[in-house]
Design an enzyme around this catalytic site. Sequence first.
Site, mmCIF file in Angstrom:
data_model
loop_
_atom_site.group_PDB
_atom_site.id
_atom_site.type_symbol
_atom_site.label_atom_id
_atom_site.label_comp_id
_atom_site.label_asym_id
_atom_site.label_seq_id
_atom_site.Cartn_x
_atom_site.Cartn_y
_atom_site.Cartn_z
ATOM 1 N NE ARG A 51 -1.098 1.141 3.511
ATOM 2 C CZ ARG A 51 -0.026 1.852 3.707
ATOM 3 N NH1 ARG A 51 1.101 1.278 4.033
ATOM 4 N NH2 ARG A 51 -0.036 3.160 3.594
ATOM 5 C CB ALA A 53 0.500 6.812 -4.020
ATOM 6 N NE ARG A 82 -6.092 1.028 -2.740
ATOM 7 C CZ ARG A 82 -5.563 1.464 -1.595
ATOM 8 N NH1 ARG A 82 -4.355 1.091 -1.257
ATOM 9 N NH2 ARG A 82 -6.246 2.267 -0.800
ATOM 10 C CD GLN A 180 -3.685 2.649 6.214
ATOM 11 O OE1 GLN A 180 -4.376 3.069 7.136
ATOM 12 N NE2 GLN A 180 -4.180 2.413 5.013
ATOM 13 C CG ASP A 220 -2.790 8.147 -1.606
ATOM 14 O OD1 ASP A 220 -2.737 8.640 -0.475
ATOM 15 O OD2 ASP A 220 -2.453 6.975 -1.853
ATOM 16 C CG ASN A 230 -2.376 11.608 2.320
ATOM 17 O OD1 ASN A 230 -1.750 10.779 1.654
ATOM 18 N ND2 ASN A 230 -2.152 11.766 3.608
HETATM 19 O O1 MRU Z 1 -4.770 3.271 1.270
HETATM 20 P P1 MRU Z 1 -3.287 3.218 1.416
HETATM 21 O O2 MRU Z 1 -2.825 2.599 2.669
HETATM 22 O O3 MRU Z 1 -2.610 2.678 0.197
HETATM 23 O O4 MRU Z 1 -2.947 4.739 1.537
HETATM 24 C C1 MRU Z 1 -1.828 5.281 1.098
HETATM 25 C C2 MRU Z 1 -1.146 5.981 2.137
HETATM 26 O O5 MRU Z 1 -0.441 5.381 2.898
HETATM 27 C C3 MRU Z 1 -1.247 7.379 2.173
HETATM 28 O O6 MRU Z 1 -2.326 8.084 2.043
HETATM 29 C C4 MRU Z 1 0.050 8.026 2.231
HETATM 30 O O7 MRU Z 1 0.048 9.003 3.143
HETATM 31 C C5 MRU Z 1 0.458 8.509 0.881
HETATM 32 S S1 MRU Z 1 1.356 7.343 -0.035
HETATM 33 C C6 MRU Z 1 2.988 7.449 0.582
#
Ligand code: MRU
Length: 317
Positions: A51, A53, A82, A180, A220, A230
């Site tokens: 997970r 981006a 996604r 997360q 993201d 994000n």
């Molecule tokens: O849904 P996820 O866990 O894939 O979400 C992504 C993230 O971890 C973030 O939103 C993150 O802050 C940006 S990607 C480094």
Amino acid sequence: MNVEGKEYHALWFENDAIRFIDQRKLPYTFEFYTAHTVDACVFAIKDMVVRGAPAIGVAAAYGMVLGQKDSDGAADKLRKTRPTAYDLFYSIKYMTDGVANGKDALTLANTYAKTIINKCRRIGEHGERLIGDGATILTHCNAGALATVDYGTALAPLRNAHKKKKKMFVFVDETRPRLQGMLTAWELEQEGINYALIADNAAGHFMKKGEIDVVITGADRIAKNGDVANKIGTYEKAVLAKENDIPFYVAAPISTFDNALQCGEEIVIEQRKRDEVLQVNDCDIMPGWINVKNPAFDITPAKYITGYITEKGIEKC
Ligand code: MRU
């Protein structure tokens, strides 16, 4: 990233397969997931084995390697995994353009992965300037090595500041519903950086008490006007930061900027399944009859963002 004395990437390609650190199992166990097929890679992205981006983008690049015999079909399946993370679409285009120009798919994907790691390293070098000695930082979700193959986006400046022996304390939002924040806590623990996990609704409390100097998150997808998609909960942290006069920075590689979209309203927000809210680690925490909404991301308008930390430097708003 260093785990118990050994260097790892969040994912890599080996023996005709993609090997992932299985992020669903962390921080309880350190296990791997292997994808030999495009479908297994699609599953890994959808189910959050991988997970974040930039890491999703690299997974898709390697997915294109696995699917080279039917690259249109592979690209189509991977694009549907996604919708919000722009790196996914960026990397698939990078792969299809490269292969169309006669390049070898695995060489391309390896180069893509290396480039992301280098970009994160540079984000760390630029962002480190924002961390004063003794600083307290709030971060949301996980934007560390796990989410970006190595180093991280939001966590890269902290790694660099720590290397330079700056004292720091990191407030880590737990980030419901997929928690997360546990992954961020796990990474900081490996690095020996001081931190505390806080409940998502505790950030305002600490900001108001003057205990947070700066907020740094990942992203993201970033629209042309600077609006940022994000992890859900980012928007409210940005509003709280503005209310409390705390600078709010977004760290992301240029591959997260989607200049085709004029503003955040145009970004598709992924809606995820209800079980993610009703369960934690497959255990019910609420009865199944409860109605749920589960948007995975929110939009933070550019007016709340102090600046963007990219591989090119820090761009102030
Ligand atoms: O849904 P996820 O866990 O894939 O979400 C992504 C993230 O971890 C973030 O939103 C993150 O802050 C940006 S990607 C480094």
